[in-house]
Write an enzyme that holds these catalytic residues in place. Sequence first.
Site, PDB file in Angstrom:
ATOM      1  N   GLY A 298     -14.665  74.420 -64.479  1.00 33.14           N
ATOM      2  CA  GLY A 298     -16.030  74.675 -64.933  1.00 33.14           C
ATOM      3  C   GLY A 298     -16.514  73.476 -65.712  1.00 33.14           C
ATOM      4  O   GLY A 298     -16.139  72.330 -65.407  1.00 33.14           O
ATOM      5  N   ASN A 299     -17.295  73.710 -66.753  1.00 30.47           N
ATOM      6  CA  ASN A 299     -17.843  72.597 -67.534  1.00 30.47           C
ATOM      7  C   ASN A 299     -16.728  71.716 -68.100  1.00 30.47           C
ATOM      8  O   ASN A 299     -16.663  70.518 -67.824  1.00 30.47           O
ATOM      9  CB  ASN A 299     -18.734  73.168 -68.656  1.00 30.47           C
ATOM     10  CG  ASN A 299     -19.299  72.065 -69.526  1.00 30.47           C
ATOM     11  OD1 ASN A 299     -18.581  71.479 -70.322  1.00 30.47           O
ATOM     12  ND2 ASN A 299     -20.554  71.750 -69.349  1.00 30.47           N
ATOM     13  N   ALA A 300     -15.835  72.320 -68.859  1.00 26.74           N
ATOM     14  CA  ALA A 300     -14.779  71.536 -69.524  1.00 26.74           C
ATOM     15  C   ALA A 300     -13.812  70.929 -68.499  1.00 26.74           C
ATOM     16  O   ALA A 300     -13.542  69.727 -68.513  1.00 26.74           O
ATOM     17  CB  ALA A 300     -14.036  72.418 -70.525  1.00 26.74           C
ATOM     18  N   GLY A 301     -13.291  71.750 -67.581  1.00 31.74           N
ATOM     19  CA  GLY A 301     -12.257  71.303 -66.654  1.00 31.74           C
ATOM     20  C   GLY A 301     -12.730  70.269 -65.644  1.00 31.74           C
ATOM     21  O   GLY A 301     -12.022  69.294 -65.366  1.00 31.74           O
TER      22      GLY A 301
ATOM     23  N   LYS B   8     -19.423  81.646 -87.062  1.00 30.93           N
ATOM     24  CA  LYS B   8     -19.423  82.121 -85.670  1.00 30.93           C
ATOM     25  C   LYS B   8     -20.263  83.374 -85.600  1.00 30.93           C
ATOM     26  O   LYS B   8     -20.352  84.124 -86.576  1.00 30.93           O
ATOM     27  CB  LYS B   8     -17.990  82.441 -85.220  1.00 30.93           C
ATOM     28  CG  LYS B   8     -17.823  82.495 -83.713  1.00 30.93           C
ATOM     29  CD  LYS B   8     -17.637  81.113 -83.135  1.00 30.93           C
ATOM     30  CE  LYS B   8     -17.539  81.135 -81.625  1.00 30.93           C
ATOM     31  NZ  LYS B   8     -17.159  79.820 -81.096  1.00 30.93           N
TER      32      LYS B   8
ATOM     33  N   GLY C 165      -8.880  75.572 -64.321  1.00 29.05           N
ATOM     34  CA  GLY C 165     -10.303  75.769 -64.640  1.00 29.05           C
ATOM     35  C   GLY C 165     -11.083  74.545 -64.203  1.00 29.05           C
ATOM     36  O   GLY C 165     -10.706  73.418 -64.533  1.00 29.05           O
TER      37      GLY C 165
END
Length: 407
Positions: free
Chosen positions: A216-219, A102, A214
């Site tokens: 956004g992208n994931a949700g 990371k 959420g």
Amino acid sequence: MNQFENAMKQLDNASKIINLNSDVHEILKSPERVLTVSIPVKMDNGSTKVFTGFRSQYNNALGPYKGGIRYHWNVSLEEVKALSFWMMVKCATVNIPMGGGKGGIIVNPKELSEGEIERLSRGYIEKIWRDIGSDKDIPAPDVYTTPQIMAWMRDEYEKLVGHSDPGVITGKPIEQGGSEGRGFSTAQGGAYCTRELATKLGLVPSETTVAIQGFGNAGSFMAKILAEMGYKIVAVSDSKGGIKSDDGLDISALTVYKEKTGSVVGFGSTEAISNEEILELAVDILVPAALENVITAENVGNIRAKSIVELANGPTTPEADEILKEKGIIVVPDVLANAGGVTVSYFEWDQNIKGEHWSEVDILEKLEKIIVDAFHEVWETKEKYNIDMRTAAFVKAIERVASKMEI
Ligand code: NAD
């Protein structure tokens, strides 16, 4: 307890259950290599500002280090070390040939111009290029880093090494060797986990209620995919607030509405709810898909969902996790539920190495197999040791890493 201490507690718990070889345990208590770099950037006003960046290479027993690069003002060495440990666990949980890494830079990217962000990104690679590469360490996007930033980083890396190496970084734009399906892969993996969980719990999709925090992208992709699979999405939210409809939301119409207005709030004839309330609805499946640490010791007593699928990273605090266990609420942990993203990143690397470009159909077929197999392995481990799914994922992952290290 900071995040790294927390990660080490999880390592100790899993180690006890499998009676881990003490040498391996000792080695796994610290990252194999940590780089701390200073990155001077010429700012648009002519001054020079020096930023601090990190790269933690936790373990590469299973393959090259793999993990995103985060641009955030709260980035710290301890956080980057913990995140690299969790990447090792995530890759090993789904059994892909990647280790854990990371990176991060302490910066508020919203305060920088596009040119300054490009110079910062190239400057970071100038400092770490000797230690990365498609056979060593493969970064990717994370919080506030984008496909464009990955493209600058790849370009800088190739200039420095003097040859092409598209697999040095994933999450690239498609034109730069990015993979089909990367955009929705995290949600797709989460949807496969949800389907397998529902089957285990004897839930029929059309009668199964889902709330997603959420959008956004994931949700938003999770809502779309689950709705297409027949699940009843009864509530969603974003940073401005949430909405609820007991009859189920029309996700296609909601997506158009969100694109137009910038939020899900006020959509159709829905009831307004807060971001705290969405977590406390009596649904079959709750999906946190926004921020970390949203299910805490303070609100866990009010959680009425039957199960939780963690699409966000770290949405449940360790204290809340203990109480969820006592309440018998099943949690599909982030290291499994959102591993679709890193799995398709691995596919991107694989395609780059082979000079191939796979179709979306191929990607989905391979992704489904990996995630479904991992789900059942974690489930069997949970049954075998009579533990929760998070501990089971850690046990399975540490077992895999340890057996390679011992040999
Ligand atoms: P995103 O920025 O696209 O979306 C975040 C969403 O959260 C937005 O809808 C935003 O409005 C909402 N939000 C912000 N503050 C909120 C609040 N206080 N309450 C409720 N909602 C709030 O981010 P993303 O890529 O969808 O990531 C979401 C989570 O999923 C993060 O934890 C991330 O680490 C994790 N994740 C994402 C991926 C991926 O591939 N995108 C992969 C693995 C894990």
